[in-house]
Design a protein around this motif. Structure first.
Motif, PDB file in Angstrom:
ATOM      1  N   ILE A  50       0.865  -1.185   0.000  1.00 17.40           N
ATOM      2  CA  ILE A  50       0.000   0.000   0.000  1.00 17.40           C
ATOM      3  C   ILE A  50       0.899   1.232   0.000  1.00 17.40           C
ATOM      4  CG2 ILE A  50      -1.766   1.274   1.288  1.00 17.40           C
ATOM      5  CD1 ILE A  50      -2.663  -1.460   2.440  1.00 17.40           C
ATOM      6  N   SER A  51       0.555   2.224  -0.783  1.00 17.00           N
ATOM      7  CA  SER A  51       1.402   3.410  -0.882  1.00 17.00           C
ATOM      8  C   SER A  51       1.410   4.180   0.437  1.00 17.00           C
ATOM      9  CB  SER A  51       0.931   4.323  -2.012  1.00 17.00           C
ATOM     10  OG  SER A  51      -0.250   4.994  -1.624  1.00 17.00           O
ATOM     11  N   VAL A  55      -1.588   5.079   3.231  1.00 17.68           N
ATOM     12  CA  VAL A  55      -1.420   4.715   4.638  1.00 17.68           C
ATOM     13  C   VAL A  55      -1.620   5.929   5.532  1.00 17.68           C
ATOM     14  CG1 VAL A  55       0.272   3.978   6.381  1.00 17.68           C
ATOM     15  CG2 VAL A  55       0.039   2.706   4.231  1.00 17.68           C
ATOM     16  N   PHE A  56      -0.938   7.045   5.213  1.00 16.01           N
ATOM     17  CA  PHE A  56      -0.982   8.206   6.111  1.00 16.01           C
ATOM     18  C   PHE A  56      -2.125   9.167   5.824  1.00 16.01           C
ATOM     19  CE2 PHE A  56       3.345   6.613   6.567  1.00 16.01           C
ATOM     20  CZ  PHE A  56       3.367   6.444   7.939  1.00 16.01           C
ATOM     21  N   ARG A  57      -2.800   9.015   4.697  1.00 19.68           N
ATOM     22  CA  ARG A  57      -3.966   9.848   4.400  1.00 19.68           C
ATOM     23  C   ARG A  57      -5.262   9.157   4.821  1.00 19.68           C
ATOM     24  NH1 ARG A  57      -4.335   9.914  -1.293  1.00 19.68           N
ATOM     25  NH2 ARG A  57      -5.723   8.168  -0.972  1.00 19.68           N
ATOM     26  N   ASP A  58      -5.315   7.834   4.640  1.00 20.93           N
ATOM     27  CA  ASP A  58      -6.563   7.106   4.864  1.00 20.93           C
ATOM     28  C   ASP A  58      -6.494   6.140   6.050  1.00 20.93           C
ATOM     29  OD1 ASP A  58      -7.591   8.401   2.587  1.00 20.93           O
ATOM     30  OD2 ASP A  58      -6.926   6.783   1.262  1.00 20.93           O
ATOM     31  N   ALA A  64     -10.282   1.693  12.806  1.00 24.39           N
ATOM     32  CA  ALA A  64      -9.502   0.565  13.321  1.00 24.39           C
ATOM     33  C   ALA A  64      -8.131   1.023  13.810  1.00 24.39           C
ATOM     34  CB  ALA A  64      -9.355  -0.502  12.241  1.00 24.39           C
ATOM     35  N   TRP A  65      -7.426   1.822  13.008  1.00 24.21           N
ATOM     36  CA  TRP A  65      -6.103   2.277  13.417  1.00 24.21           C
ATOM     37  C   TRP A  65      -6.215   3.238  14.594  1.00 24.21           C
ATOM     38  CZ3 TRP A  65      -1.470   2.891   9.744  1.00 24.21           C
ATOM     39  CH2 TRP A  65      -1.345   1.758   8.939  1.00 24.21           C
ATOM     40  N   GLN A  66      -7.201   4.108  14.587  1.00 24.94           N
ATOM     41  CA  GLN A  66      -7.362   5.044  15.695  1.00 24.94           C
ATOM     42  C   GLN A  66      -7.655   4.324  17.005  1.00 24.94           C
ATOM     43  OE1 GLN A  66      -6.933   8.544  15.867  1.00 24.94           O
ATOM     44  NE2 GLN A  66      -5.857   8.041  13.970  1.00 24.94           N
ATOM     45  N   GLU A 113      -4.734  17.565  13.620  1.00 29.82           N
ATOM     46  CA  GLU A 113      -5.699  16.631  13.051  1.00 29.82           C
ATOM     47  C   GLU A 113      -5.323  15.173  13.290  1.00 29.82           C
ATOM     48  OE1 GLU A 113      -4.483  19.295  11.292  1.00 29.82           O
ATOM     49  OE2 GLU A 113      -6.297  20.482  11.573  1.00 29.82           O
ATOM     50  N   ASP A 114      -4.074  14.922  13.599  1.00 28.50           N
ATOM     51  CA  ASP A 114      -3.604  13.555  13.837  1.00 28.50           C
ATOM     52  C   ASP A 114      -3.613  13.186  15.328  1.00 28.50           C
ATOM     53  OD1 ASP A 114      -1.563  15.335  14.412  1.00 28.50           O
ATOM     54  OD2 ASP A 114       0.024  14.049  13.668  1.00 28.50           O
ATOM     55  N   ALA A 115      -4.432  13.870  16.102  1.00 29.34           N
ATOM     56  CA  ALA A 115      -4.511  13.636  17.553  1.00 29.34           C
ATOM     57  C   ALA A 115      -4.989  12.223  17.870  1.00 29.34           C
ATOM     58  CB  ALA A 115      -5.451  14.657  18.185  1.00 29.34           C
ATOM     59  N   ARG A 116      -4.697  11.818  19.074  1.00 26.47           N
ATOM     60  CA  ARG A 116      -5.080  10.482  19.556  1.00 26.47           C
ATOM     61  C   ARG A 116      -6.112  10.620  20.678  1.00 26.47           C
ATOM     62  NH1 ARG A 116      -0.105   7.482  18.345  1.00 26.47           N
ATOM     63  NH2 ARG A 116       0.342   8.091  16.203  1.00 26.47           N
ATOM     64  N   MET A 117      -6.790   9.516  20.973  1.00 28.41           N
ATOM     65  CA  MET A 117      -7.760   9.462  22.074  1.00 28.41           C
ATOM     66  C   MET A 117      -6.992   9.167  23.365  1.00 28.41           C
ATOM     67  SD  MET A 117     -10.902   7.346  20.327  1.00 28.41           S
ATOM     68  CE  MET A 117      -9.997   6.339  19.153  1.00 28.41           C
ATOM     69  N   HIS A 118      -6.379  10.176  23.940  1.00 28.81           N
ATOM     70  CA  HIS A 118      -5.476   9.994  25.067  1.00 28.81           C
ATOM     71  C   HIS A 118      -6.153   9.590  26.375  1.00 28.81           C
ATOM     72  CE1 HIS A 118      -1.740  11.137  23.163  1.00 28.81           C
ATOM     73  NE2 HIS A 118      -2.304  12.217  22.667  1.00 28.81           N
ATOM     74  N   PHE A 119      -7.468   9.685  26.450  1.00 27.63           N
ATOM     75  CA  PHE A 119      -8.151   9.355  27.703  1.00 27.63           C
ATOM     76  C   PHE A 119      -9.048   8.125  27.555  1.00 27.63           C
ATOM     77  CE2 PHE A 119      -7.003  13.807  27.894  1.00 27.63           C
ATOM     78  CZ  PHE A 119      -6.305  13.830  29.091  1.00 27.63           C
TER      79      PHE A 119
END
Length: 189
Positions: A50-51, A55-58, A64-66, A113-119
């Motif tokens: 996969i390009s 990977v980093f756009r989609d 699932a990745w989040q 925009e690339d934040a994570r669910m830290h809690f």
């Protein structure tokens, strides 16, 4: 922040020259919150063909990745693990979990925009920062210089504390992984 910076910071905060196991745990703890990204992106790009753009756009932003990122970037889960490590009086486990918590704490204010669910698992909320550690339109260029200076300063500190050649080589290599791309990009662009 970039992963090599997290390893240097983790080692500076929790590493001990007289305890290799503790220092290795600090380095590992500095890496673990990013491990899933390296694993999933590596498998997608090199194993599945996969390009990187897809990977980093989609994929990066897919549910699932989040969800995976929510687990390994959770203040809640790492906090519980750190509390158990402190309770057990395990120096290596405190270094591992402390460095992971420090990694997450330093990422928290610098992901837009690339934040994570830290809690997670308490909430799926994400802090969308106005400052990005990498996006030049959101302060990434300034942050990159600050991050680079911090890494160089902490590497000097670590070299002064750790007398072993092997440790010094590890810290210099990590600093080079952080600093050299900055200069390469500056030369080419």
């Amino acid at each position: 922040m970039n992963t090599p910076a997290h390893l240097i910071i983790g080692a500076a905060a929790f590493g001990r020259p007289d305890a290799a196991k503790v220092t290795l745990a600090a380095l590992l703890g500095g890496f673990l919150p990013d491990a899933s990204l390296y694993l999933m992106a590596g498998v997608a790009i090199f194993g599945m063909g996969i390009s990187p753009e897809v990977v980093f756009r989609d994929l990066y932003f897919s549910d699932a990745w989040q969800q995976v990122f929510a687990i390994d970037n959770s203040f809640v889960l790492w906090g519980v693990a750190c509390a158990v490590a402190v309770w057990a009086r395990s120096a290596w486990a405190v270094a591992l979990t402390g460095a992971a918590l420090l990694h997450i704490a330093l990422d928290f204010p610098f992901h837009a925009e690339d934040a994570r669910m830290h809690f997670w698992p308490i909430t799926d909320w994400k802090f969308i920062s106005p400052i990005s550690y990498w996006d030049t339109s959101q302060g990434g260029a300034v942050f990159g210089v600050i991050e680079m200076v911090l890494v160089v300063a902490l590497t000097i500190y670590l070299i002064a504390r750790f007398r072993g050649r092997w440790w010094r080589a590890v810290f210099v290599a990590l600093a080079a992984l952080q600093v050299l791309p900055f200069f390469a990009w500056a030369l080419f662009f």
